[in-house]
Design a protein around this motif. Sequence first.
Motif, PDB file in Angstrom:
ATOM      1  N   ALA A 276       0.846  -1.189   0.000  1.00 29.62           N
ATOM      2  CA  ALA A 276       0.000   0.000   0.000  1.00 29.62           C
ATOM      3  C   ALA A 276       0.881   1.238   0.000  1.00 29.62           C
ATOM      4  CB  ALA A 276      -0.916  -0.005   1.211  1.00 29.62           C
ATOM      5  N   ARG A 277       0.542   2.224  -0.821  1.00 29.65           N
ATOM      6  CA  ARG A 277       1.335   3.453  -0.875  1.00 29.65           C
ATOM      7  C   ARG A 277       1.187   4.282   0.388  1.00 29.65           C
ATOM      8  NH1 ARG A 277       0.466   5.639  -7.123  1.00 29.65           N
ATOM      9  NH2 ARG A 277       1.310   3.798  -8.150  1.00 29.65           N
ATOM     10  N   ASP A 278       0.030   4.198   1.015  1.00 24.37           N
ATOM     11  CA  ASP A 278      -0.239   4.929   2.252  1.00 24.37           C
ATOM     12  C   ASP A 278      -0.505   3.922   3.357  1.00 24.37           C
ATOM     13  OD1 ASP A 278      -0.997   6.538   4.316  1.00 24.37           O
ATOM     14  OD2 ASP A 278      -2.695   7.469   3.290  1.00 24.37           O
ATOM     15  N   ALA A 279       0.487   3.725   4.210  1.00 22.11           N
ATOM     16  CA  ALA A 279       0.381   2.697   5.259  1.00 22.11           C
ATOM     17  C   ALA A 279      -0.693   3.018   6.280  1.00 22.11           C
ATOM     18  CB  ALA A 279       1.725   2.541   5.971  1.00 22.11           C
ATOM     19  N   THR A 280      -1.150   4.276   6.343  1.00 19.95           N
ATOM     20  CA  THR A 280      -2.153   4.651   7.332  1.00 19.95           C
ATOM     21  C   THR A 280      -3.573   4.481   6.804  1.00 19.95           C
ATOM     22  OG1 THR A 280      -2.194   6.983   6.624  1.00 19.95           O
ATOM     23  CG2 THR A 280      -0.553   6.350   8.269  1.00 19.95           C
ATOM     24  N   HIS A 281      -3.714   4.137   5.515  1.00 24.18           N
ATOM     25  CA  HIS A 281      -5.040   4.037   4.914  1.00 24.18           C
ATOM     26  C   HIS A 281      -5.630   2.657   5.206  1.00 24.18           C
ATOM     27  CE1 HIS A 281      -8.251   4.348   1.935  1.00 24.18           C
ATOM     28  NE2 HIS A 281      -8.006   5.647   1.926  1.00 24.18           N
ATOM     29  N   PRO A 282      -6.901   2.591   5.613  1.00 23.73           N
ATOM     30  CA  PRO A 282      -7.485   1.315   6.035  1.00 23.73           C
ATOM     31  C   PRO A 282      -7.885   0.364   4.909  1.00 23.73           C
ATOM     32  CG  PRO A 282      -9.096   3.088   6.243  1.00 23.73           C
ATOM     33  CD  PRO A 282      -7.796   3.741   5.900  1.00 23.73           C
ATOM     34  N   VAL A 283      -7.737   0.761   3.653  1.00 24.07           N
ATOM     35  CA  VAL A 283      -8.117  -0.116   2.550  1.00 24.07           C
ATOM     36  C   VAL A 283      -7.139  -1.289   2.453  1.00 24.07           C
ATOM     37  CG1 VAL A 283      -8.448  -0.287   0.064  1.00 24.07           C
ATOM     38  CG2 VAL A 283      -9.181   1.768   1.275  1.00 24.07           C
ATOM     39  N   SER A 284      -7.655  -2.504   2.296  1.00 22.04           N
ATOM     40  CA  SER A 284      -6.815  -3.712   2.307  1.00 22.04           C
ATOM     41  C   SER A 284      -6.271  -4.017   0.916  1.00 22.04           C
ATOM     42  CB  SER A 284      -7.628  -4.894   2.846  1.00 22.04           C
ATOM     43  OG  SER A 284      -8.069  -4.637   4.157  1.00 22.04           O
ATOM     44  N   VAL A 285      -5.341  -3.221   0.459  1.00 22.04           N
ATOM     45  CA  VAL A 285      -4.788  -3.355  -0.885  1.00 22.04           C
ATOM     46  C   VAL A 285      -4.073  -4.689  -1.066  1.00 22.04           C
ATOM     47  CG1 VAL A 285      -3.124  -2.398  -2.533  1.00 22.04           C
ATOM     48  CG2 VAL A 285      -4.536  -0.854  -1.153  1.00 22.04           C
ATOM     49  N   VAL A 286      -3.193  -5.023  -0.132  1.00 24.29           N
ATOM     50  CA  VAL A 286      -2.382  -6.234  -0.267  1.00 24.29           C
ATOM     51  C   VAL A 286      -3.243  -7.489  -0.139  1.00 24.29           C
ATOM     52  CG1 VAL A 286      -0.374  -7.486   0.608  1.00 24.29           C
ATOM     53  CG2 VAL A 286      -0.388  -4.987   0.641  1.00 24.29           C
ATOM     54  N   THR A 287      -4.171  -7.479   0.788  1.00 22.54           N
ATOM     55  CA  THR A 287      -5.054  -8.634   0.966  1.00 22.54           C
ATOM     56  C   THR A 287      -5.875  -8.898  -0.286  1.00 22.54           C
ATOM     57  OG1 THR A 287      -5.237  -8.288   3.357  1.00 22.54           O
ATOM     58  CG2 THR A 287      -6.953  -9.590   2.303  1.00 22.54           C
ATOM     59  N   HIS A 288      -6.508  -7.866  -0.817  1.00 29.57           N
ATOM     60  CA  HIS A 288      -7.339  -8.041  -2.012  1.00 29.57           C
ATOM     61  C   HIS A 288      -6.504  -8.489  -3.206  1.00 29.57           C
ATOM     62  CE1 HIS A 288     -10.731  -6.682   0.127  1.00 29.57           C
ATOM     63  NE2 HIS A 288     -10.502  -5.379   0.065  1.00 29.57           N
ATOM     64  N   ALA A 289      -5.326  -7.891  -3.361  1.00 31.42           N
ATOM     65  CA  ALA A 289      -4.458  -8.260  -4.473  1.00 31.42           C
ATOM     66  C   ALA A 289      -4.018  -9.714  -4.365  1.00 31.42           C
ATOM     67  CB  ALA A 289      -3.235  -7.341  -4.506  1.00 31.42           C
ATOM     68  N   THR A 290      -3.661 -10.135  -3.154  1.00 33.79           N
ATOM     69  CA  THR A 290      -3.210 -11.507  -2.948  1.00 33.79           C
ATOM     70  C   THR A 290      -4.323 -12.497  -3.251  1.00 33.79           C
ATOM     71  OG1 THR A 290      -1.628 -10.782  -1.265  1.00 33.79           O
ATOM     72  CG2 THR A 290      -2.205 -13.117  -1.283  1.00 33.79           C
ATOM     73  N   ARG A 291      -5.517 -12.198  -2.826  1.00 35.32           N
ATOM     74  CA  ARG A 291      -6.652 -13.080  -3.117  1.00 35.32           C
ATOM     75  C   ARG A 291      -6.897 -13.174  -4.617  1.00 35.32           C
ATOM     76  NH1 ARG A 291     -10.636 -10.760   1.634  1.00 35.32           N
ATOM     77  NH2 ARG A 291      -9.745 -11.962   3.377  1.00 35.32           N
ATOM     78  N   SER A 292      -6.768 -12.054  -5.312  1.00 34.33           N
ATOM     79  CA  SER A 292      -6.968 -12.050  -6.762  1.00 34.33           C
ATOM     80  C   SER A 292      -5.910 -12.897  -7.462  1.00 34.33           C
ATOM     81  CB  SER A 292      -6.916 -10.612  -7.280  1.00 34.33           C
ATOM     82  OG  SER A 292      -7.054 -10.566  -8.688  1.00 34.33           O
ATOM     83  N   ILE A 293      -4.666 -12.757  -7.018  1.00 41.60           N
ATOM     84  CA  ILE A 293      -3.569 -13.530  -7.610  1.00 41.60           C
ATOM     85  C   ILE A 293      -3.748 -15.017  -7.329  1.00 41.60           C
ATOM     86  CG2 ILE A 293      -1.080 -13.947  -7.486  1.00 41.60           C
ATOM     87  CD1 ILE A 293      -0.805 -10.896  -6.870  1.00 41.60           C
ATOM     88  N   ILE A 294      -4.107 -15.357  -6.101  1.00 45.86           N
ATOM     89  CA  ILE A 294      -4.321 -16.764  -5.742  1.00 45.86           C
ATOM     90  C   ILE A 294      -5.411 -17.382  -6.616  1.00 45.86           C
ATOM     91  CG2 ILE A 294      -5.234 -18.289  -3.939  1.00 45.86           C
ATOM     92  CD1 ILE A 294      -3.777 -16.479  -1.896  1.00 45.86           C
ATOM     93  N   ALA A 295      -6.513 -16.678  -6.779  1.00 42.58           N
ATOM     94  CA  ALA A 295      -7.604 -17.192  -7.598  1.00 42.58           C
ATOM     95  C   ALA A 295      -7.155 -17.433  -9.032  1.00 42.58           C
ATOM     96  CB  ALA A 295      -8.787 -16.223  -7.574  1.00 42.58           C
ATOM     97  N   ALA A 296      -6.381 -16.509  -9.580  1.00 46.55           N
ATOM     98  CA  ALA A 296      -5.894 -16.663 -10.943  1.00 46.55           C
ATOM     99  C   ALA A 296      -4.910 -17.819 -11.056  1.00 46.55           C
ATOM    100  CB  ALA A 296      -5.234 -15.365 -11.412  1.00 46.55           C
TER     101      ALA A 296
END
Length: 208
Positions: free
Chosen positions: A73-93
């Motif tokens: 995540a570019r902003d470590a203080t932002h609550p959006v789960s960027v890494v989690t969502h990306a990892t799930r997308s990659i795993i599914a693919a």
Amino acid sequence: MRLTVFGATGRVGHTLVHDALGQGHEVTAYVRDPKRLGLKHGKLHIKKGSLEDGTTVAEALRGSDVVVSAIGARDATHPVSVVTHATRSIIAAMKGEGVQRLVSVGAAGLLPHAAGGLTGEHGLPPFLRHAFEDHRGALLALQESGLDWVVVCPPVMPSGLKTGKYRVAVEALPAGGRQVYAEDVADFTLKAATGNDYHRVRVGIVGD
């Protein structure tokens, strides 16, 4: 070896792509903005897309031997789960395409703590809480995936020069280290991705 790299325009990802090409590997870099990559090579394939687009994510890693995720995540203080969502997308693919090995760059907070649980659950500064929770979600997704995964876990990562001088430990942070250059994290991550030494483990890394 054929690699697909997500997060290829970041500090770790960019260095890793450069080094992988230099070692003769074939690399597909998945990026939002190809201009930010700034690399040209006969064995480099650039795939433009977002991590929300499962079709293009699958196309990017189709036929790869290993996938590397250097997403952060570019902003470590932002609550959006960027890494989690990306990892799930990659795993599914990966499951859809039959690709089994994923090496991901996480954080030292994902390593086990002597008192139990994860290091990031003990005394973590409030401003790092969102980033830790995001990476923890990604780790849980990997642990439940059934894939052959590795998570590289650095502490503070300043930018510098690749020194090749660092220490690693399985399921622990090597003693006496508080930081490691991003370029050295890229060096080890590439070794872990193209080697056969680590399977379904977290690996701590610090500068020597």
